[in-house]
Design a protein around this motif. Structure first.
Motif, mmCIF file in Angstrom:
data_model
loop_
_atom_site.group_PDB
_atom_site.id
_atom_site.type_symbol
_atom_site.label_atom_id
_atom_site.label_comp_id
_atom_site.label_asym_id
_atom_site.label_seq_id
_atom_site.Cartn_x
_atom_site.Cartn_y
_atom_site.Cartn_z
ATOM 1 N N ALA A 1 51.839 41.502 46.402
ATOM 2 C CA ALA A 1 52.564 41.133 45.177
ATOM 3 C C ALA A 1 51.934 39.906 44.522
ATOM 4 C CB ALA A 1 54.036 40.858 45.505
ATOM 5 N N ALA A 2 51.610 38.902 45.332
ATOM 6 C CA ALA A 2 50.972 37.692 44.793
ATOM 7 C C ALA A 2 49.597 38.011 44.217
ATOM 8 C CB ALA A 2 50.857 36.636 45.891
ATOM 9 N N TYR A 3 48.870 38.892 44.885
ATOM 10 C CA TYR A 3 47.530 39.264 44.403
ATOM 11 C C TYR A 3 47.624 39.988 43.056
ATOM 12 C CZ TYR A 3 42.814 41.149 44.344
ATOM 13 O OH TYR A 3 41.525 41.467 43.977
ATOM 14 N N LEU A 4 48.579 40.916 42.950
ATOM 15 C CA LEU A 4 48.767 41.630 41.681
ATOM 16 C C LEU A 4 49.217 40.681 40.573
ATOM 17 C CD1 LEU A 4 50.484 44.923 42.903
ATOM 18 C CD2 LEU A 4 48.169 44.677 41.988
ATOM 19 N N LEU A 5 50.034 39.700 40.942
ATOM 20 C CA LEU A 5 50.494 38.723 39.946
ATOM 21 C C LEU A 5 49.322 37.977 39.320
ATOM 22 C CD1 LEU A 5 53.688 36.974 41.368
ATOM 23 C CD2 LEU A 5 53.481 38.225 39.237
ATOM 24 N N THR A 6 48.326 37.643 40.135
ATOM 25 C CA THR A 6 47.180 36.884 39.610
ATOM 26 C C THR A 6 46.339 37.725 38.659
ATOM 27 O OG1 THR A 6 45.765 37.494 41.494
ATOM 28 C CG2 THR A 6 47.061 35.461 41.686
ATOM 29 N N LYS A 7 46.518 39.041 38.702
ATOM 30 C CA LYS A 7 45.714 39.930 37.866
ATOM 31 C C LYS A 7 46.451 40.398 36.608
ATOM 32 C CE LYS A 7 42.457 39.841 40.945
ATOM 33 N NZ LYS A 7 41.231 39.064 40.679
ATOM 34 N N THR A 8 47.719 40.058 36.491
ATOM 35 C CA THR A 8 48.511 40.545 35.363
ATOM 36 C C THR A 8 48.539 39.532 34.228
ATOM 37 O OG1 THR A 8 50.522 39.622 36.340
ATOM 38 C CG2 THR A 8 50.023 41.923 36.832
ATOM 39 N N ARG A 9 48.831 40.043 33.036
ATOM 40 C CA ARG A 9 49.091 39.148 31.918
ATOM 41 C C ARG A 9 50.493 38.561 32.070
ATOM 42 N NH1 ARG A 9 48.189 42.206 26.432
ATOM 43 N NH2 ARG A 9 48.629 40.079 25.690
ATOM 44 N N HIS A 10 50.702 37.421 31.462
ATOM 45 C CA HIS A 10 51.999 36.738 31.528
ATOM 46 C C HIS A 10 52.415 36.493 32.979
ATOM 47 C CE1 HIS A 10 52.058 37.799 27.324
ATOM 48 N NE2 HIS A 10 52.145 39.084 27.595
ATOM 49 N N LYS A 11 51.456 36.093 33.809
ATOM 50 C CA LYS A 11 51.734 35.915 35.241
ATOM 51 C C LYS A 11 52.816 34.874 35.504
ATOM 52 C CE LYS A 11 47.408 34.895 35.738
ATOM 53 N NZ LYS A 11 46.084 34.554 36.332
ATOM 54 N N GLN A 12 52.876 33.844 34.667
ATOM 55 C CA GLN A 12 53.883 32.811 34.871
ATOM 56 C C GLN A 12 55.286 33.352 34.632
ATOM 57 O OE1 GLN A 12 53.158 29.985 36.219
ATOM 58 N NE2 GLN A 12 50.956 30.361 36.158
ATOM 59 N N LEU A 13 55.403 34.270 33.669
ATOM 60 C CA LEU A 13 56.708 34.885 33.400
ATOM 61 C C LEU A 13 57.149 35.739 34.582
ATOM 62 C CD1 LEU A 13 59.084 35.620 31.570
ATOM 63 C CD2 LEU A 13 57.649 37.417 30.567
ATOM 64 N N TRP A 14 56.217 36.539 35.118
ATOM 65 C CA TRP A 14 56.548 37.376 36.265
ATOM 66 C C TRP A 14 56.894 36.519 37.483
ATOM 67 C CZ3 TRP A 14 57.876 42.152 35.709
ATOM 68 C CH2 TRP A 14 57.336 42.908 34.668
ATOM 69 N N LEU A 15 56.179 35.427 37.644
ATOM 70 C CA LEU A 15 56.459 34.523 38.751
ATOM 71 C C LEU A 15 57.864 33.918 38.604
ATOM 72 C CD1 LEU A 15 55.149 33.298 41.300
ATOM 73 C CD2 LEU A 15 54.424 31.377 39.892
ATOM 74 N N LEU A 16 58.220 33.575 37.388
ATOM 75 C CA LEU A 16 59.564 33.039 37.136
ATOM 76 C C LEU A 16 60.628 34.064 37.498
ATOM 77 C CD1 LEU A 16 61.452 30.870 35.955
ATOM 78 C CD2 LEU A 16 61.105 31.934 33.712
ATOM 79 N N LEU A 17 60.401 35.338 37.182
ATOM 80 C CA LEU A 17 61.368 36.379 37.505
ATOM 81 C C LEU A 17 61.521 36.561 39.012
ATOM 82 C CD1 LEU A 17 60.447 39.080 34.816
ATOM 83 C CD2 LEU A 17 62.404 37.515 34.822
ATOM 84 N N ILE A 18 60.431 36.314 39.754
ATOM 85 C CA ILE A 18 60.502 36.398 41.214
ATOM 86 C C ILE A 18 61.267 35.217 41.781
ATOM 87 C CG2 ILE A 18 59.095 36.258 43.318
ATOM 88 C CD1 ILE A 18 56.987 37.928 41.831
ATOM 89 N N ILE A 19 61.072 34.044 41.191
ATOM 90 C CA ILE A 19 61.733 32.834 41.675
ATOM 91 C C ILE A 19 63.203 32.803 41.283
ATOM 92 C CG2 ILE A 19 61.755 30.302 41.488
ATOM 93 C CD1 ILE A 19 58.754 30.449 40.957
ATOM 94 N N LEU A 20 63.547 33.465 40.174
ATOM 95 C CA LEU A 20 64.905 33.391 39.614
ATOM 96 C C LEU A 20 66.016 33.680 40.625
ATOM 97 C CD1 LEU A 20 65.968 32.677 36.807
ATOM 98 C CD2 LEU A 20 66.092 35.123 36.295
#
Length: 270
Positions: A80-99
């Protein structure tokens, strides 16, 4: 120079006070209570009682479930972390995981009681598939699943940061030299992000050792851990001595784990 040193020392005072009052003092207090029995008499019997088969089985059970929770969290979090680094808007997706970590833990546990219950969402789906109603709550599966869900953000964050700091030219060089995707991952990516993996394992394994609320609500006391035993002795039997003794053992175990996962070599983290 002397003034700067004095200023830096002054800045350390709030930190040192915090560490003494909220870290050192509680540990000393727990150690103190571990030498007294339920009647308030000084004794070493609590430690003798802890080294009996009953409590050792609890300890092994705690380590086994903590290991399972950490392993499954890592297996989900690293891709999941690896895919996050490859996606656009990674900070937004990371925020949704942390939420979800901002939501009260008890509320999340109660949500799973509804999802996994006899008339919950999962069982309704199983009925539609023709499988029928299953006992999902109060099982090892439900306990591990809910625990992994709760701890996954704490595993993803350090791994994501480690992957973000990875020099992409090293990966490109590996591929240019003819290495396969798996060889690049196992020989380049994973070793260089091992620090993030260790930090994530610490963040999951250590609190997973002392779980008690999830064992009560989701596992229905089918899973007995040292955290459950501490809660029982402090709140039910009122035997603070043995409860404190178990807590001392957990503190020592956590210190050993932090030491083992924090080993360093010259020039960097193992």
């Amino acid at each position: 120079m002397g003034t700067n040193a004095a200023t830096r020392s002054a800045y350390l005072i709030p930190y040192l006070l915090w560490m003494v009052l909220f870290v050192a003092a509680p540990i000393v207090l727990i150690a103190y209570y571990s030498f007294f029995d339920v009647e308030g008499n000084f004794t070493l019997g609590n430690y003798a009682k802890f080294f009996t088969p009953v409590y050792w089985r609890m300890a092994l059970s705690s380590f086994w479930y903590a290991l399972l929770i950490t392993l499954f969290s890592l297996l989900v979090a690293y891709p999941a972390a690896y895919l996050l680094t490859k996606t656009r808007h990674k900070q937004l997706w990371l925020l949704l995981i942390i939420l979800p970590t901002w939501i009260n833990l008890l509320l999340k546990v109660y949500a799973f009681l509804g999802i996994f219950g006899t008339y919950g969402t999962v069982n309704k789906l199983l009925e539609l598939l023709g499988i029928g109603t299953q006992q999902i709550l109060f099982t090892d599966f439900s306990f591990v699943f809910v625990s992994v869900y709760i701890f996954i953000p704490f595993m993803i964050l350090p791994i994501f940061n480690a992957l973000e700091e990875l020099n992409p030219s090293l990966v490109d060089a590996s591929r240019d030299l003819g290495a396969s995707a798996w060889t690049t991952f196992s020989r380049v990516i994973f070793p260089l992000t091992l620090g993030g993996v260790k930090a994530g394992c610490q963040a999951v394994f250590i609190p997973a050792l002392s779980l008690f609320m999830i064992t009560r609500l989701v596992a229905g006391n089918r899973v007995i851990t040292l955290g459950t035993a501490i809660e029982q002795h402090f709140l039910v039997t009122q035997d603070w001595g043995i409860g404190a003794t178990i807590a001392v053992f957990l503190i020592l175990a956590m210190a050993v784990i932090m030491r083992l996962t924090g080993l360093r070599k010259r020039g960097g983290i193992v």
